[in-house]
Design an enzyme around this catalytic site. Structure first.
Site, PDB file in Angstrom:
ATOM      1  N   ASP A  23       0.745 -18.287 -32.114  1.00  0.00           N
ATOM      2  CA  ASP A  23       1.963 -18.025 -32.866  1.00  0.00           C
ATOM      3  C   ASP A  23       1.708 -16.991 -33.963  1.00  0.00           C
ATOM      4  O   ASP A  23       0.625 -16.965 -34.557  1.00  0.00           O
ATOM      5  CB  ASP A  23       2.463 -19.340 -33.484  1.00  0.00           C
ATOM      6  N   ARG A  66       5.632 -11.947 -36.851  1.00  0.00           N
ATOM      7  CA  ARG A  66       5.418 -11.768 -38.294  1.00  0.00           C
ATOM      8  C   ARG A  66       4.317 -10.752 -38.571  1.00  0.00           C
ATOM      9  O   ARG A  66       4.385  -9.985 -39.515  1.00  0.00           O
ATOM     10  CB  ARG A  66       5.083 -13.126 -38.933  1.00  0.00           C
ATOM     11  N   ARG A  98       8.724  -6.179 -33.280  1.00  0.00           N
ATOM     12  CA  ARG A  98       8.058  -7.419 -32.857  1.00  0.00           C
ATOM     13  C   ARG A  98       7.141  -7.197 -31.651  1.00  0.00           C
ATOM     14  O   ARG A  98       6.061  -7.788 -31.555  1.00  0.00           O
ATOM     15  CB  ARG A  98       9.110  -8.474 -32.486  1.00  0.00           C
ATOM     16  N   HIS A 127       3.291  -8.441 -30.142  1.00  0.00           N
ATOM     17  CA  HIS A 127       2.922  -9.059 -28.856  1.00  0.00           C
ATOM     18  C   HIS A 127       1.802  -8.269 -28.182  1.00  0.00           C
ATOM     19  O   HIS A 127       0.900  -8.841 -27.569  1.00  0.00           O
ATOM     20  CB  HIS A 127       4.137  -9.146 -27.935  1.00  0.00           C
ATOM     21  N   SER A 164       6.898 -20.726 -24.005  1.00  0.00           N
ATOM     22  CA  SER A 164       7.401 -22.088 -23.843  1.00  0.00           C
ATOM     23  C   SER A 164       8.749 -22.086 -23.130  1.00  0.00           C
ATOM     24  O   SER A 164       9.422 -21.049 -23.054  1.00  0.00           O
ATOM     25  CB  SER A 164       7.550 -22.767 -25.210  1.00  0.00           C
ATOM     26  N   TRP A 171      12.970 -18.903 -23.748  1.00  0.00           N
ATOM     27  CA  TRP A 171      14.060 -18.199 -23.049  1.00  0.00           C
ATOM     28  C   TRP A 171      15.231 -17.953 -23.982  1.00  0.00           C
ATOM     29  O   TRP A 171      16.114 -17.149 -23.687  1.00  0.00           O
ATOM     30  CB  TRP A 171      14.541 -19.001 -21.837  1.00  0.00           C
ATOM     31  N   ARG A 175      15.137 -16.496 -26.699  1.00  0.00           N
ATOM     32  CA  ARG A 175      14.945 -15.250 -27.456  1.00  0.00           C
ATOM     33  C   ARG A 175      15.817 -14.120 -26.889  1.00  0.00           C
ATOM     34  O   ARG A 175      16.301 -14.219 -25.767  1.00  0.00           O
ATOM     35  CB  ARG A 175      13.469 -14.841 -27.384  1.00  0.00           C
ATOM     36  N   LEU A 180     -15.823 -20.423 -17.097  1.00  0.00           N
ATOM     37  CA  LEU A 180     -14.753 -20.829 -18.017  1.00  0.00           C
ATOM     38  C   LEU A 180     -13.462 -20.882 -17.220  1.00  0.00           C
ATOM     39  O   LEU A 180     -13.198 -19.995 -16.411  1.00  0.00           O
ATOM     40  CB  LEU A 180     -14.627 -19.792 -19.145  1.00  0.00           C
ATOM     41  N   ARG A 201      -3.488 -24.285 -33.652  1.00  0.00           N
ATOM     42  CA  ARG A 201      -2.213 -23.574 -33.760  1.00  0.00           C
ATOM     43  C   ARG A 201      -2.309 -22.558 -34.887  1.00  0.00           C
ATOM     44  O   ARG A 201      -2.597 -22.920 -36.023  1.00  0.00           O
ATOM     45  CB  ARG A 201      -1.038 -24.505 -34.030  1.00  0.00           C
TER      46      ARG A 201
END
Ligand code: IPE
Ligand code: MG
Length: 239
Positions: A2, A6, A15, A19, A47, A51, A53, A113, A167
């Site tokens: 998250d 910002r 934004r 990302h 999540s 959707w 957004r 991994l 988080r």
């Protein structure tokens, strides 16, 4: 993961620039985990609620996911990283689901991994789909079933329960991530935004985890006895 938006806003960037940086940070986080011997890393990328957004941000995220898959999967395989996606893929466009299937297939026998990306995932969705599939295959369980009956149907059935949950971005909540699997997981919250969550930040999270005592409902004394292999009686005699 998250805080991408910002991170960008603080730099007067759109934004989506956040990302993009977020994806770069995934790359370094995966590398750091592999180097540290982490065997399972599960990233919450998108999540079921995301959707909601704006459409252009969603389509940018999907694009980013596809480009990342195209560019990175071969490298994951070279590095012994098994790639998995959990979540309801039915809403994704066919090109993306095909890339995911190919990536899972290519890396299926890699063992260093396991990198799982949770995409259009929700913890409640996972439990519902697990119960639904279980009852379809084993209708006789409708009258009652045990945890062990359900486990094989959960999306993360191939992985142990997580030791550590991280988080980023300052929020202190689970937000419908691995609800079932987090029952005994150590929770770690940090204000650091995901693009800034570098290897040093990861090391700090792991150090915090290492200071915790995990008792799984038992007492401290029991945990110490189990660790030293001492039967309870002998430990109390020695004190
Ligand atoms: C997390 O960053 C990335 C995704 C959910 C795809 P955000 O986009 O939630 O960033 P903030 O919370 O707005 O800073
Ligand atoms: Mg956010």
């Amino acid at each position: 993961m998250d805080g991408n938006g910002r991170w960008a806003k603080r730099r007067f960037l759109p934004r989506v620039a956040g990302h993009r940086r977020g994806v770069e940070n995934v790359r370094s986080a995966v590398r750091a985990c592999a180097e540290k011997g982490v065997e399972f890393l599960t990233l919450f990328a998108f999540s079921s609620e995301n959707w909601r957004r704006p459409a252009d941000e969603i389509s940018f995220l999907m694009q980013l996911f596809m480009v990342a898959l195209e560019q990175e999967v071969a490298k994951l395989h070279e590095n012994g990283i098994r790639f998995k996606v959990i979540g309801d893929l039915s809403r994704f466009e066919p090109r993306l689901t095909r890339l995911i299937a190919d990536a899972e297939e290519l890396t299926r026998d890699d063992t260093r991994l396991t990198l799982t990306v949770a995409a259009n995932y929700g913890g409640r969705w996972d439990m519902i789909q697990a119960v639904t599939r279980m009852l379809k295959e084993r209708p006789q369980l409708a009258g009652g079933f045990a945890e062990t009956d359900l486990l094989p149907y959960l999306s993360l059935a191939y992985a142990p329960e997580p030791d550590l949950f991280i988080r980023t971005g300052g929020e202190q909540r689970i937000s419908n991530f691995l609800l079932w699997q987090l029952a005994y997981t150590e929770l770690y919250f940090t204000d650091t935004l995901w693009p800034d969550f570098d290897t040093a930040a990861l090391e700090q999270a792991i150090a915090s985890y290492q200071q915790r005592e995990r008792r799984f409902g038992r007492t401290s004394e029991q945990m110490r006895d189990a660790a030293t292999g001492n039967p309870r009686r002998r430990v109390s005699e020695s004190r």
